[in-house]
Design an enzyme around this catalytic site. Structure first.
Site, PDB file in Angstrom:
ATOM      1  N   CYS A 145      -9.357  -9.306   0.541  1.00  0.00           N
ATOM      2  CA  CYS A 145      -8.813 -10.652   0.586  1.00  0.00           C
ATOM      3  C   CYS A 145      -9.516 -11.500   1.633  1.00  0.00           C
ATOM      4  CB  CYS A 145      -7.333 -10.586   0.887  1.00  0.00           C
ATOM      5  SG  CYS A 145      -6.533  -9.291  -0.047  1.00  0.00           S
ATOM      6  N   GLN A 172       0.822  -1.216   0.000  1.00  0.00           N
ATOM      7  CA  GLN A 172       0.000   0.000   0.000  1.00  0.00           C
ATOM      8  C   GLN A 172       0.852   1.261   0.000  1.00  0.00           C
ATOM      9  OE1 GLN A 172      -3.381   0.300  -0.056  1.00  0.00           O
ATOM     10  NE2 GLN A 172      -3.879  -1.862   0.140  1.00  0.00           N
ATOM     11  N   ALA A 199       1.879  -4.398  -8.198  1.00  0.00           N
ATOM     12  CA  ALA A 199       1.564  -3.395  -9.221  1.00  0.00           C
ATOM     13  C   ALA A 199       0.108  -2.934  -9.170  1.00  0.00           C
ATOM     14  CB  ALA A 199       1.867  -3.969 -10.607  1.00  0.00           C
ATOM     15  N   HIS A 200      -0.804  -3.827  -8.764  1.00  0.00           N
ATOM     16  CA  HIS A 200      -2.212  -3.502  -8.992  1.00  0.00           C
ATOM     17  C   HIS A 200      -2.802  -2.516  -7.998  1.00  0.00           C
ATOM     18  CE1 HIS A 200      -4.474  -6.004  -5.964  1.00  0.00           C
ATOM     19  NE2 HIS A 200      -3.357  -6.705  -5.958  1.00  0.00           N
TER      20      HIS A 200
HETATM   21  C1  LIG Z   1      -3.011  -5.984  -1.593  1.00  0.00           C
HETATM   22  C2  LIG Z   1      -2.077  -6.309  -0.497  1.00  0.00           C
HETATM   23  C3  LIG Z   1      -1.392  -7.518  -0.461  1.00  0.00           C
HETATM   24  C4  LIG Z   1      -1.604  -8.605  -1.493  1.00  0.00           C
HETATM   25  O1  LIG Z   1      -1.035  -8.235  -2.705  1.00  0.00           O
HETATM   26  P1  LIG Z   1      -1.311  -9.116  -4.018  1.00  0.00           P
HETATM   27  O2  LIG Z   1      -0.401  -8.492  -5.025  1.00  0.00           O
HETATM   28  O3  LIG Z   1      -2.741  -8.914  -4.327  1.00  0.00           O
HETATM   29  O4  LIG Z   1      -0.949 -10.503  -3.713  1.00  0.00           O
HETATM   30  C5  LIG Z   1      -0.517  -7.733   0.568  1.00  0.00           C
HETATM   31  N1  LIG Z   1      -0.314  -6.824   1.518  1.00  0.00           N
HETATM   32  C6  LIG Z   1      -0.971  -5.642   1.522  1.00  0.00           C
HETATM   33  C7  LIG Z   1      -0.696  -4.657   2.601  1.00  0.00           C
HETATM   34  C8  LIG Z   1      -1.868  -5.352   0.522  1.00  0.00           C
HETATM   35  O5  LIG Z   1      -2.523  -4.194   0.538  1.00  0.00           O
END
Ligand SMILES: *Cc1c(COP(=O)(O)O)cnc(C)c1O
Length: 402
Positions: A330, A183, A204-205
């Site tokens: 998640c 983040q 990346a997303h």
């Molecule tokens: C989104 C997120 C993840 C998971 O990342 P992915 O690329 O979707 O596996 C892990 N840690 C944090 C703090 C996140 O915000």
């Protein structure tokens, strides 16, 4: 059918791919399709050039060297490689790990897995504002501590942990420091040197890049961090992560990071102002609480708990107009109250009535005004529906007050 889609306010869950990122990726699907490890011909070299550029951009964004960037499928895999990789490589030196109760499940679950294998894990509590107490960290260090894993920015409440101070304390004791920066990257300055970070997870997303690509920064000197690979095969990525590199996604990741770093200062100011305005207006509503520190937090995140409403009912009332979530995307298959909000000391009831607003590049002032109206109306409606049984004023006494 209403053809207008709701306002997207879930940028802590994911973001759209930026048009420039898409444009950078496209030729790597068709024209520059070579395997970046095929160094005997031009097709391989073209692909390798794309990967090299992305690696340099990522390294530059965190003050690392390109050879210290290991591409993975996302932050989940990067966290798994960091935590399980350190545990396996250093278990002869100790089997104790320190992390925090409010971490993402992609940190907590690898830790729980290691506990089943005989490691011991300390899950530090947080203060009511979501920050760890550095004294708790000091007290948790043991002679057999091999790893500290503490996130830079929380995905639910946006709280920014004191990474530099944590890093300094780990470095003093020669303990490896991993941070999940999924983040944080592109939203706060990150420097693995001044912050004494040994391992850093990225994705990346969350920053307008494609899904399915991430990276782990692995320090190579002062100290050189050893990792046991978790995926074995052809030996790509210095043997730490085998598998043919996903060239188009890597190129897109690089371009997304280039843009987000370039625009960080102005975007953080712009989005922060919108977020502050959103909270200034929502805070006028009775029985609404801010979750997480008011300033030590991501500029794009607002997280509130609301008294006297059913969280699910509220969310379903809002979702025609605004797209947001109550807990980490998640864990939405699992409708338990958020472990993050619970860790702040909130009651089950308040933790369940939580809204996370994640503002982004496309959020404008009009969106904020509409959101305030929709949320105010939604809360009023939800309370009317259940007001007879549960007047919110009464609940207030039982809950921790900010
Ligand atoms: C989104 C997120 C993840 C998971 O990342 P992915 O690329 O979707 O596996 C892990 N840690 C944090 C703090 C996140 O915000």
């Amino acid at each position: 059918m209403n053809s207008q889609r709701p306002i997207y306010l879930d940028c802590n869950a994911t973001t759209p791919v930026a048009p420039e990122v898409m444009a950078a990726m496209l030729p790597f699907f068709t024209e520059y399709f070579g395997n970046p490890s095929s160094l005997s011909h031009a097709y391989g070299w073209e692909a390798e050039a794309g990967v090299k550029k992305a690696r340099e951009i990522l390294a530059g964004a965190i003050a690392a060297e390109p050879s210290e960037i290991i591409f993975t499928s996302g932050a989940t895999e990067a966290n798994n490689l960091a935590i399980k990789g350190v545990a396996e490589a250093y278990m002869s030196e100790g089997k104790h790990i320190i992390t925090v109760q409010t971490e993402h499940s992609a940190v907590l679950e690898p830790c729980r897995y290691l506990e089943r294998l005989g490691f011991s894990v300390t899950y530090l509590p947080v203060q009511p504002d979501g920050l760890i107490d550095l004294q708790d960290l000091e007290n948790a260090f043991r002679d057999d501590t091999i790893l500290v894993s503490i996130m830079a920015a929380n995905n639910e409440i946006g709280v920014l942990q004191p990474i530099e101070q944590i890093g300094a304390r780990c470095r003093d004791r020669n303990i490896i420091f991993h941070t999940d920066a999924a983040q944080a990257l592109g939203k706060i300055p990150l420097n693995v040197q001044t912050m004494h970070i040994d391992l850093l997870s990225m994705t990346a997303h969350k920053l307008y890049g494609p899904k399915g690509i991430g990276a782990l920064y692995v320090r190579r000197k002062n100290p050189r961090v050893q990792l046991a690979p978790q995926i074995h095969g052809g030996g790509q990525e210095r043997g730490l992560r085998s598998g043919t590199l996903y060239t188009p996604q890597i190129v897109g990741f690089g371009e997304a990071v280039r843009i987000v770093i370039d625009e960080m200062e102005s975007e953080v100011n712009r989005i922060g102002e919108l977020r502050d305005r959103l909270w200034a207006q929502l805070s006028e509503l009775p029985g609404i609480h801010l979750n997480g520190h008011s300033t030590q937090r991501l500029a794009n995140n607002l997280n509130v708990s609301i008294e006297g409403v059913d969280g699910n009912a509220l969310l379903s009332g809002l979702r025609g107009a605004i797209a947001l979530s109550s807990v980490s995307a998640c864990s939405t298959t699992n409708p338990k109250p958020s472990h993050v909000i619970k860790a702040l000391g909130r009651s089950n009831e308040l933790a369940k009535a939580t809204l996370r607003f994640g503002l982004g590049r496309d959020t404008c002032e009009k969106d904020v005004l509409k959101t305030v109206k929709v949320v105010s109306d939604g809360i009023r409606a939800a309370r009317l529906n259940q007001g007879n049984q549960r007047p919110f004023r009464k609940i207030r006494q039982d809950n921790y007050d900010d």
